[in-house]
Structure formats: C-alpha cells, structure tokens
Scaffold this motif. Structure first.
Motif, mmCIF file in Angstrom:
data_model
loop_
_atom_site.group_PDB
_atom_site.id
_atom_site.type_symbol
_atom_site.label_atom_id
_atom_site.label_comp_id
_atom_site.label_asym_id
_atom_site.label_seq_id
_atom_site.Cartn_x
_atom_site.Cartn_y
_atom_site.Cartn_z
ATOM 1 N N LYS A 25 0.833 -1.215 0.000
ATOM 2 C CA LYS A 25 0.000 0.000 0.000
ATOM 3 C C LYS A 25 0.859 1.254 0.000
ATOM 4 C CE LYS A 25 -4.008 -2.169 2.014
ATOM 5 N NZ LYS A 25 -4.747 -2.508 3.218
ATOM 6 N N MET A 26 1.917 1.279 0.817
ATOM 7 C CA MET A 26 2.784 2.454 0.859
ATOM 8 C C MET A 26 3.532 2.638 -0.459
ATOM 9 S SD MET A 26 4.235 2.659 4.742
ATOM 10 C CE MET A 26 5.077 1.105 4.644
ATOM 11 N N THR A 27 3.933 1.546 -1.061
ATOM 12 C CA THR A 27 4.606 1.621 -2.354
ATOM 13 C C THR A 27 3.658 2.190 -3.400
ATOM 14 O OG1 THR A 27 6.009 -0.255 -1.760
ATOM 15 C CG2 THR A 27 5.861 0.291 -4.087
ATOM 16 N N ALA A 28 2.406 1.791 -3.353
ATOM 17 C CA ALA A 28 1.423 2.270 -4.328
ATOM 18 C C ALA A 28 1.147 3.764 -4.178
ATOM 19 C CB ALA A 28 0.117 1.480 -4.204
ATOM 20 N N ALA A 32 5.426 6.790 3.175
ATOM 21 C CA ALA A 32 5.251 5.976 4.378
ATOM 22 C C ALA A 32 4.019 6.435 5.139
ATOM 23 C CB ALA A 32 6.483 6.084 5.266
ATOM 24 N N MET A 33 3.443 5.545 5.912
ATOM 25 C CA MET A 33 2.274 5.851 6.721
ATOM 26 C C MET A 33 2.699 5.816 8.195
ATOM 27 S SD MET A 33 -0.474 3.522 4.694
ATOM 28 C CE MET A 33 -0.714 3.703 2.943
ATOM 29 N N ALA A 34 3.474 6.831 8.584
ATOM 30 C CA ALA A 34 4.034 6.868 9.932
ATOM 31 C C ALA A 34 2.964 7.196 10.967
ATOM 32 C CB ALA A 34 5.151 7.896 9.996
ATOM 33 N N MET A 35 3.139 6.622 12.144
ATOM 34 C CA MET A 35 2.286 6.940 13.286
ATOM 35 C C MET A 35 3.158 7.631 14.323
ATOM 36 S SD MET A 35 0.048 3.441 13.731
ATOM 37 C CE MET A 35 1.416 2.617 14.494
ATOM 38 N N THR A 112 11.135 3.496 2.969
ATOM 39 C CA THR A 112 12.478 3.284 3.509
ATOM 40 C C THR A 112 13.289 4.560 3.604
ATOM 41 O OG1 THR A 112 13.276 2.769 1.288
ATOM 42 C CG2 THR A 112 12.612 0.912 2.670
ATOM 43 N N SER A 113 12.645 5.730 3.577
ATOM 44 C CA SER A 113 13.409 6.977 3.555
ATOM 45 C C SER A 113 13.295 7.781 4.845
ATOM 46 C CB SER A 113 12.954 7.845 2.381
ATOM 47 O OG SER A 113 11.630 8.299 2.590
ATOM 48 N N GLY A 114 13.159 7.134 5.976
ATOM 49 C CA GLY A 114 13.060 7.871 7.230
ATOM 50 C C GLY A 114 14.294 8.717 7.493
ATOM 51 N N PRO A 135 7.733 9.577 15.872
ATOM 52 C CA PRO A 135 6.905 8.877 14.892
ATOM 53 C C PRO A 135 7.458 7.490 14.621
ATOM 54 C CG PRO A 135 8.207 10.577 13.835
ATOM 55 C CD PRO A 135 8.460 10.686 15.309
ATOM 56 N N THR A 136 6.603 6.548 14.587
ATOM 57 C CA THR A 136 7.013 5.169 14.355
ATOM 58 C C THR A 136 6.246 4.616 13.181
ATOM 59 O OG1 THR A 136 7.335 4.891 16.728
ATOM 60 C CG2 THR A 136 7.224 2.903 15.397
ATOM 61 N N SER A 137 6.965 4.108 12.202
ATOM 62 C CA SER A 137 6.320 3.583 11.018
ATOM 63 C C SER A 137 5.811 2.177 11.267
ATOM 64 C CB SER A 137 7.291 3.585 9.837
ATOM 65 O OG SER A 137 7.744 4.880 9.593
ATOM 66 N N SER A 138 4.517 1.976 11.122
ATOM 67 C CA SER A 138 3.930 0.665 11.411
ATOM 68 C C SER A 138 4.314 -0.386 10.391
ATOM 69 C CB SER A 138 2.408 0.779 11.494
ATOM 70 O OG SER A 138 1.891 1.190 10.257
ATOM 71 N N TRP A 139 4.789 0.017 9.241
ATOM 72 C CA TRP A 139 5.104 -0.964 8.200
ATOM 73 C C TRP A 139 6.232 -1.895 8.565
ATOM 74 C CZ3 TRP A 139 9.973 -0.181 6.203
ATOM 75 C CH2 TRP A 139 10.521 1.083 6.348
#
Length: 146
Positions: A25-28, A32-35, A112-114, A135-139
């Motif tokens: 989903k994030m690639t599409a 990133a969908m960070a929380m 992958t660009s945090g 922020p923490t990325s759930s992926w």
C-alpha cells in the motif's frame, strides 16, 4: 545527539503477510504511513531523560530496530538489529508548536526513507515548554511488537 541501544531478537526474514500488505500500500501511494505524535514533557525533564526513554524504547521494541532491505525483484526482507544508534534531534529555544510542525512536516516519501535510517525518529524541543515526538512507522512492526 546520538543515542545508542541494545536489544534482543536480532535476525532477518521475510515480511509477514501484514507487513507485506502495508508495504504494498505504501509503495502504491508513494509515501510511508508513519504513526506518532507530540507530547509535552513534565517540568524538569532533561535531555538525558529524553535520551534514556528513547534508548529504552529502541531496546525494548524490535519493530523500532527493524529495517527493510531489497531482496531481488520481490518485496524487501526485514532485518532486526541487536544494537545501533539513533539521532535524537535537539531543537534549542523553540516552543511546542515548532516541534509539532517539525513532526508534521517531516519528509517521508517512501517506506524506507526515514530521517534516521530507522523506522522511527525523535525530536526534543528545549524551551519553556518542551515536547518530544517519536513517529514510528507501522510498516516494519512485527505482529508481536505491540
């Protein structure tokens, strides 16, 4: 400020089905969908206190120490690191709104660009009102990391 950490559970392996689903989903969507969020700290909180909490979190939660690495033409593999260091960004003489804006506007255009190279980052704002954001990325979060 560099914060070092050590934790158990180092290793590598394929993504779980849940990780693969969110990665696709994030690639599409291309980002990133960070929380995460920003929170005020109690009066008297020192930078060492914030670094200690960040060290604890990075050591305790494998998902914060997990990086994705390319694996040929397919989805990436996850690698959990047993130790490392993360940058604690320190903003001097700022208010909570500045830290909030830094968190909200932090670039994260791909999974992958945090900023930190890890799926998490932290900022401490030092002023009359101090705030900390992580922020923490759930992926990258394994199912057992909650």
């Amino acid at each position: 400020m560099r914060v070092t950490f050590e934790g158990s559970g180092a290793g590598s392996g394929p993504l779980s089905w849940g990780q693969l689903d969110i990665w696709l989903k994030m690639t599409a969507v291309g980002h990133a969908m960070a929380m995460g969020g920003v929170r005020p700290l109690p009066p008297g909180t020192t930078l060492d206190d914030v670094a200690g909490e960040l060290r604890f979190l990075m050591s305790r939660y494998e998902c914060l120490r997990t990086r994705l690495v390319p694996d040929g033409d397919g989805p990436p593999r996850q690698v959990v690191h047993g130790s490392g260091s993360i940058e604690l960004e320190v903003l001097d003489h700022v208010d909570a709104g500045t830290v909030e804006a830094r968190f909200r506007d932090a670039p994260s255009t791909t999974p992958t660009s945090g900023r930190s190279g890890w799926p998490s980052s932290a900022t401490a704002g030092c002023a009359a009102t101090s705030s900390w954001s992580c922020p923490t990325s759930s992926w990258t979060a394994p199912a057992r990391c909650s």
